[in-house]
Design an enzyme around this catalytic site. Structure first.
Site, PDB file in Angstrom:
ATOM      1  N   VAL A  10     -70.852  64.313  11.070  1.00  0.00           N
ATOM      2  CA  VAL A  10     -70.186  64.220   9.780  1.00  0.00           C
ATOM      3  C   VAL A  10     -69.501  65.557   9.514  1.00  0.00           C
ATOM      4  O   VAL A  10     -70.037  66.619   9.835  1.00  0.00           O
ATOM      5  CB  VAL A  10     -71.186  63.884   8.651  1.00  0.00           C
ATOM      6  CG1 VAL A  10     -72.213  64.981   8.484  1.00  0.00           C
ATOM      7  CG2 VAL A  10     -70.465  63.620   7.344  1.00  0.00           C
ATOM      8  N   SER A  11     -68.303  65.513   8.978  1.00  0.00           N
ATOM      9  CA  SER A  11     -67.587  66.742   8.613  1.00  0.00           C
ATOM     10  C   SER A  11     -67.764  67.010   7.128  1.00  0.00           C
ATOM     11  O   SER A  11     -68.291  66.174   6.379  1.00  0.00           O
ATOM     12  CB  SER A  11     -66.101  66.627   8.963  1.00  0.00           C
ATOM     13  OG  SER A  11     -65.507  65.557   8.267  1.00  0.00           O
TER      14      SER A  11
END
Length: 489
Positions: A10-11
């Protein structure tokens, strides 16, 4: 039983979006493995962008796959955008994994690599995330460009400014003390063209401006300090927009500094050292051949010794500190006449005191007005919060901004009050500092010293004892007197 490694990523901009959190991805992958009777060998959790494969957890996963290259295994993730958002890097990584007998698989976008036509779907799955990234970057660039065209500085505030948010949510920058005052000072120093850029950086560092050499080079070229914001068009052209923030320096001063720092300086550090030591060069003549004396350092066993010397055959040589000290002592004997002191007092009273004090008083009024505006804003926000119109998070954010802004404004107000106190002290001291106007010769810049020696050159010099007399022209002799003459009157 099949085996697989789970990869969840996940960013920063995806953390709050539903379905993209690490626990949610991990839970779905574990359920998939349990349903399909797949043994999980390990779980790798990543909080990193997928623009490339330079990611800590992915590197660990690749190292694990390389160490177990003899056994077939899979890497499972939710979608192909968890794997990569760059189609070129993605194909390169798939080829590398194939060498390690490892197959990447997205459970929501399955691909059968044994079917040749599946490569078409793989290209679609990989190209869509890259297109999304490109569109997001383009939208961001357009948004930043529009903000700059409106005169706002959308990036992180440069040194000397602080990022603030107005009541309507717009981002602005405001001067931050004491850095703003130091930057204003260093631009004026660079405009004098006396010191090298690195010397000015060190002096600014001594005043409290912490800045690396590379950043300092960018700092002195940043037009934001004179109130201008550069806007670059898609064609590559660039133009300047007047910013809505307060400038620290004038445009004239900024462009003068740019002219100086982009022009190749002819003076080196060695020449500057020579000029600083031998400020009497050109005004001393050889007592034997009447040639002009020059200055240089003679290297001794432990240190270098400065001398004024003749380049002729007579080989005359005199210690430079002896003559320099004698010249300074003669200057310190000079003082202003009573009539000149009265004139100087009138000039300083009219300009240096009254004008400066008026400017500081005006600045203080502006700062006080800004403080009052901050108090009014907080008071209105408090009423809206009590009336349940403003949410707690928004009210807390406003209070935080109020504290930051008020702290900066109060610091600026204290600095102005200190300057006003210094002006009042100067008035109380009377004319005593003005009488001995040449006492500060030793602290002058080299250029100012040379200019003063040109106005008051040595008239007669005893090269054995170092004694000398000074040549006062007709105009200077009317306003400057020696102390012994002053006492006789």
């Amino acid at each position: 039983m099949k085996t697989a490694y789970l990869y969840v990523r996940v960013s920063t901009d995806e953390q709050k979006r539903k379905g993209y959190s690490l626990p949610e991805q991990e839970d779905r992958l574990l359920k998939y493995c349990d349903y399909n009777n797949i043994e999980v060998k390990g779980i790798f959790r990543e909080d990193f962008s997928a623009k490339n494969f330079n990611r800590p957890e992915w590197k660990k996963l690749i190292a694990t796959a390389r160490n177990r290259s003899k056994e077939d295994k899979n890497i499972l993730f939710i979608k192909w955008d968890r794997f990569s958002r760059n189609i070129e890097y993605a194909y390169e990584m798939i080829g590398m994994l194939r060498k390690y007998k490892t197959t990447p698989m997205a459970i929501d976008q399955p691909i059968d690599f044994s079917v040749p036509e599946s490569t078409v779907m793989l290209a679609v799955y990989l190209s869509v995330p890259e297109a999304e990234n490109s569109r997001r970057a383009l939208n961001t660039a357009n948004g930043l460009r529009r903000a700059k065209q409106m005169g706002r500085y959308p990036n992180k505030a440069p040194v000397g400014y602080i990022n603030l948010t107005t009541m309507d949510g717009k981002k602005i920058i405001a001067p931050k003390q004491p850095e703003a005052g130091i930057i204003r000072w260093l631009f004026h120093q660079l405009a004098k063209n006396i010191h090298r850029v690195e010397a000015v950086r060190r002096m600014a560092e001594d005043k409290g401006l912490i800045c690396s050499r590379s950043y300092f080079s960018k700092l002195i070229r940043n037009p934001a300090y004179c109130g201008l914001i550069p806007v670059r068009l898609s064609s590559g052209e660039q133009y300047m927009v007047k910013g809505i923030h307060d400038s620290l320096i004038s445009e004239t001063l900024f462009y003068e500094v740019q002219r100086i720092i982009t022009t190749k300086r002819k003076t080196s550090s060695k020449r500057e050292e020579l000029k600083a030591m031998f400020f009497l060069t050109g005004f001393l003549t050889c007592p034997l051949c009447n040639r002009k004396l020059c200055g240089s350092f003679s290297t001794g066993s432990t240190k270098k010794h400065p001398y004024y010397h003749c380049r002729g055959r007579c080989k005359t040589r005199i210690k430079a500190p002896l003559l320099n000290e004698s010249y300074q002592q003669e200057l310190q004997r000079l003082m202003l006449s009573e009539k000149a002191v009265n004139i100087f007092n009138c000039v300083l009273e009219d300009w240096n005191t009254n004008t400066q004090k008026a400017e500081y008083l005006q600045e203080r009024q502006q700062v006080v007005r800004k403080l009052q505006e901050q108090e009014l804003t907080l008071s209105q926000a408090r009423k809206l919060f009590i009336a349940a119109v403003l949410k707690l998070d928004d009210y807390s954010e406003l209070k935080r901004e109020y504290r930051v802004n008020s702290k900066c404004l109060k610091k600026e107000l204290n600095d102005i009050n200190e300057k006003l106190k210094n002006i009042d002290k100067q008035r109380q001291q009377g004319d005593r500092p003005i009488v001995n106007i040449l006492q500060g010769f030793s602290s002058m810049d080299t250029t100012d010293k040379k200019h003063l020696v040109n106005l008051i050159p040595p008239l007669w010099v005893d090269y054995k004892t170092g004694d000398m007399s000074l040549d006062l022209n007709t105009a200077l002799s009317k306003i400057l007197l020696t102390k012994k003459h002053r006492s006789r009157r």
